[in-house]
Design a protein around this motif. Sequence first.
Motif, mmCIF file in Angstrom:
data_model
loop_
_atom_site.group_PDB
_atom_site.id
_atom_site.type_symbol
_atom_site.label_atom_id
_atom_site.label_comp_id
_atom_site.label_asym_id
_atom_site.label_seq_id
_atom_site.Cartn_x
_atom_site.Cartn_y
_atom_site.Cartn_z
ATOM 1 N N LYS A 10 0.833 -1.197 0.000
ATOM 2 C CA LYS A 10 0.000 0.000 0.000
ATOM 3 C C LYS A 10 0.871 1.251 0.000
ATOM 4 C CE LYS A 10 -4.045 1.771 2.342
ATOM 5 N NZ LYS A 10 -5.186 1.527 3.184
ATOM 6 N N ILE A 11 0.362 2.302 -0.640
ATOM 7 C CA ILE A 11 1.024 3.615 -0.592
ATOM 8 C C ILE A 11 0.199 4.486 0.354
ATOM 9 C CG2 ILE A 11 1.711 5.646 -1.940
ATOM 10 C CD1 ILE A 11 1.756 3.712 -4.421
ATOM 11 N N GLU A 12 0.883 5.103 1.311
ATOM 12 C CA GLU A 12 0.166 5.920 2.310
ATOM 13 C C GLU A 12 0.220 7.401 1.941
ATOM 14 O OE1 GLU A 12 1.098 4.842 6.379
ATOM 15 O OE2 GLU A 12 -0.117 3.055 5.942
ATOM 16 N N HIS A 13 -0.733 8.166 2.472
ATOM 17 C CA HIS A 13 -0.761 9.613 2.199
ATOM 18 C C HIS A 13 -1.191 10.379 3.455
ATOM 19 C CE1 HIS A 13 -5.186 9.901 2.111
ATOM 20 N NE2 HIS A 13 -5.159 8.719 1.537
ATOM 21 N N ASP A 14 -0.957 11.690 3.449
ATOM 22 C CA ASP A 14 -1.356 12.533 4.585
ATOM 23 C C ASP A 14 -2.703 13.218 4.321
ATOM 24 O OD1 ASP A 14 -0.859 14.637 2.865
ATOM 25 O OD2 ASP A 14 1.029 15.239 3.795
ATOM 26 N N LYS A 15 -3.087 14.092 5.267
ATOM 27 C CA LYS A 15 -4.395 14.776 5.169
ATOM 28 C C LYS A 15 -4.512 15.649 3.926
ATOM 29 C CE LYS A 15 -5.805 15.124 10.048
ATOM 30 N NZ LYS A 15 -4.567 14.647 10.729
ATOM 31 N N SER A 16 -3.361 16.144 3.442
ATOM 32 C CA SER A 16 -3.418 17.025 2.267
ATOM 33 C C SER A 16 -3.521 16.219 0.965
ATOM 34 C CB SER A 16 -2.171 17.917 2.216
ATOM 35 O OG SER A 16 -1.051 17.153 1.788
ATOM 36 N N GLY A 17 -3.375 14.879 1.065
ATOM 37 C CA GLY A 17 -3.444 14.037 -0.131
ATOM 38 C C GLY A 17 -2.092 13.735 -0.746
ATOM 39 N N LYS A 18 -1.032 14.235 -0.108
ATOM 40 C CA LYS A 18 0.320 13.978 -0.598
ATOM 41 C C LYS A 18 0.752 12.574 -0.146
ATOM 42 C CE LYS A 18 3.850 16.177 1.048
ATOM 43 N NZ LYS A 18 4.794 17.143 1.574
ATOM 44 N N VAL A 19 1.441 11.793 -1.023
ATOM 45 C CA VAL A 19 1.893 10.479 -0.560
ATOM 46 C C VAL A 19 3.089 10.659 0.382
ATOM 47 C CG1 VAL A 19 0.940 9.180 -2.495
ATOM 48 C CG2 VAL A 19 3.283 9.999 -2.646
ATOM 49 N N THR A 20 3.139 9.810 1.407
ATOM 50 C CA THR A 20 4.136 9.982 2.470
ATOM 51 C C THR A 20 5.014 8.758 2.702
ATOM 52 O OG1 THR A 20 2.448 9.284 4.048
ATOM 53 C CG2 THR A 20 2.763 11.667 3.760
ATOM 54 N N GLY A 21 4.607 7.611 2.182
ATOM 55 C CA GLY A 21 5.406 6.421 2.444
ATOM 56 C C GLY A 21 4.792 5.185 1.813
ATOM 57 N N VAL A 22 5.548 4.088 1.911
ATOM 58 C CA VAL A 22 5.155 2.841 1.261
ATOM 59 C C VAL A 22 5.217 1.711 2.278
ATOM 60 C CG1 VAL A 22 5.760 1.202 -0.558
ATOM 61 C CG2 VAL A 22 5.972 3.657 -0.986
ATOM 62 N N LEU A 23 4.111 1.009 2.414
ATOM 63 C CA LEU A 23 4.001 -0.119 3.333
ATOM 64 C C LEU A 23 4.377 -1.383 2.567
ATOM 65 C CD1 LEU A 23 2.892 -0.360 6.293
ATOM 66 C CD2 LEU A 23 0.712 -1.049 5.258
ATOM 67 N N TYR A 24 5.313 -2.160 3.099
ATOM 68 C CA TYR A 24 5.719 -3.376 2.384
ATOM 69 C C TYR A 24 6.067 -4.491 3.360
ATOM 70 C CZ TYR A 24 10.689 -2.260 3.353
ATOM 71 O OH TYR A 24 11.893 -1.998 3.960
ATOM 72 N N VAL A 25 6.085 -5.718 2.846
ATOM 73 C CA VAL A 25 6.506 -6.872 3.642
ATOM 74 C C VAL A 25 7.945 -7.190 3.242
ATOM 75 C CG1 VAL A 25 6.077 -9.300 4.164
ATOM 76 C CG2 VAL A 25 4.151 -7.754 3.755
ATOM 77 N N ASP A 26 8.856 -7.223 4.225
ATOM 78 C CA ASP A 26 10.276 -7.388 3.901
ATOM 79 C C ASP A 26 10.653 -8.864 3.735
ATOM 80 O OD1 ASP A 26 10.649 -8.497 6.431
ATOM 81 O OD2 ASP A 26 11.677 -6.756 7.275
ATOM 82 N N LYS A 27 11.939 -9.101 3.525
ATOM 83 C CA LYS A 27 12.425 -10.461 3.236
ATOM 84 C C LYS A 27 12.160 -11.442 4.376
ATOM 85 C CE LYS A 27 17.296 -9.625 4.624
ATOM 86 N NZ LYS A 27 16.931 -8.713 5.708
ATOM 87 N N ASP A 28 11.975 -10.928 5.594
ATOM 88 C CA ASP A 28 11.699 -11.795 6.748
ATOM 89 C C ASP A 28 10.203 -11.924 7.027
ATOM 90 O OD1 ASP A 28 14.499 -12.047 7.196
ATOM 91 O OD2 ASP A 28 14.487 -10.070 8.158
ATOM 92 N N GLY A 29 9.388 -11.370 6.117
ATOM 93 C CA GLY A 29 7.938 -11.463 6.311
ATOM 94 C C GLY A 29 7.375 -10.422 7.279
ATOM 95 N N LYS A 30 8.206 -9.438 7.640
ATOM 96 C CA LYS A 30 7.742 -8.394 8.565
ATOM 97 C C LYS A 30 7.236 -7.187 7.782
ATOM 98 C CE LYS A 30 10.754 -9.296 12.545
ATOM 99 N NZ LYS A 30 11.720 -10.303 12.016
ATOM 100 N N GLN A 31 6.181 -6.577 8.294
ATOM 101 C CA GLN A 31 5.650 -5.386 7.630
ATOM 102 C C GLN A 31 6.497 -4.167 8.016
ATOM 103 O OE1 GLN A 31 1.599 -3.822 8.486
ATOM 104 N NE2 GLN A 31 1.128 -4.497 6.411
#
Length: 523
Positions: free
Chosen positions: A236-257
């Motif tokens: 998922k791509i996250e965004h702030d209240k203004s609608g600007k994207v702020t970061g990327v949620l991902y699952v890493d090589k160890d299966g951790k978010q």
Amino acid sequence: MAAPYDLKDDSVVVIIGSGAGGGTLGNELAQKGIDVVILEAGARHEYEDFINDEWESFGQLAWVDKRTTSGDWRVAKDFPNLPAWIVKSVGGSTTHWAGASLRFQDHEFQALTHYGKVKGANLLDWPITLAELEPYYAKAEDKMGVTRTNGIEGLPGNNNFKVLKAGADKLGYKECNTGHMAINSAERDGRMSCQQTGFCFQGCKWGAKWSTLYTEIPKGEKTGKLEVRPNSMVQKIEHDKSGKVTGVLYVDKDGKQQLQKARVVAVAGNSIESPRLLLNSESSMFPDGLANSSGQVGRNYMRHTTGSVYAVFEKPVHMYRGTVMAGIIQDEARHDPSRGFVGGYEMETLALGLPFMAAFLDPGGWGRSFTSALDQYVNMAGMWIVGEDMPQADNRITLHKDEKDKYGLPIANVNFSDHANDIAMRDYAYQRGQELYKSVGAVRTFPTPPYPSTHNLGTNRMSEKAKDGVVNKNGQTHDIKNLFVSDGSQFTTGGAENPTLTIVSLAIRQADYIAKEMAAKTI
């Protein structure tokens, strides 16, 4: 190599995907001193790891996460969970591609203007022209070492090419050669020349074929400004209240978010995963998915009008020896509606190994005609037809209503039906292909239906106006200033040409734009 960037570092550009678009963009930005993190869903296989065996290589490289299909295309019937043969590995599909590097023609950037309204097609002119892209095409050809440009010699012609060329001459075709290929015909850029092994689709073990895996990515890493994280599946791509994207949620090589903060996000996950990610990133502010105010995210899926013609001769051809696609006829790539369709197509040499041939050749199913064709494999020549298909609003990527991936996110459904123009073009091309081989003594010819798609295009298309597409002429989403699309999904139309050169050219151009906007602090 770059020291790992901190997850909370919100000054970085995060690129999702490391193929022709993402890998090139990452290096171009790193060369300009911009900090970049590339998140790649697949593993990192260096070129000595590649396997010269079709099915084993498929297991190593292919994106086999489940997808579903619908529509009347043959792929939905025969390969329902494999709509596309793309790669899940560092380098993306530049490890698997054939190397054909052709510029779009002028008229193909303005298909609506040149073809007029085509019933049932969602045609649109690109917001850029060939003239605007030419300097970037030139940079890409130099970067990739494309034969027949920059004084680089063409590749030698194998037997499959010699048969094609003899037939081309018989039919009066004028534009036939061993192609504009991003495969070294002589040593260049620290990489050796083509060794004619014939396993181009399985990753080039020699590094002769251009791939971001061992060109762009190591060059970017050398600057200390590019970090590649393999086995990082973005959710998922996250965004702030203004609608600007702020970061990327991902699952890493160890299966951790993990959540990687970002100043700018560029999506380059191919034309199925890119819209899926934007749709899966919906929120209360963007209930229909990110960058989707137009409702065009996922629509206008194109895969090129494809098909193959194989022919059996009395004597051996050994088509599988030598560079797979170093042979092209371009005479039919023009726009000439007198043939009964708009747009054009290329004919390109193609050889499948026996394992793939057994899976994909279809002279009417199993039985004598099928086995006798395979018996004569050594005597076969083959070509691939690749032409412009029509964008259609209902050819689209959507989220499956019930099926989820292992992380609980809806999988992609790929809906595709041929347009009447696609069928007319394919049938015409089958005729010409068979005529070509018969003119030089073919005993049998097999028009072969399309395989799972490798040229996936158009699901986040460029448009002048926000209501008609997803991104502007810089690949910047109309809705969100610091969110970009950097792969073939931004294509407004497909052209007749293999898309990689255009994807790379757009990425070089996009890097200039992102760097300029970041310096001006507008993103």
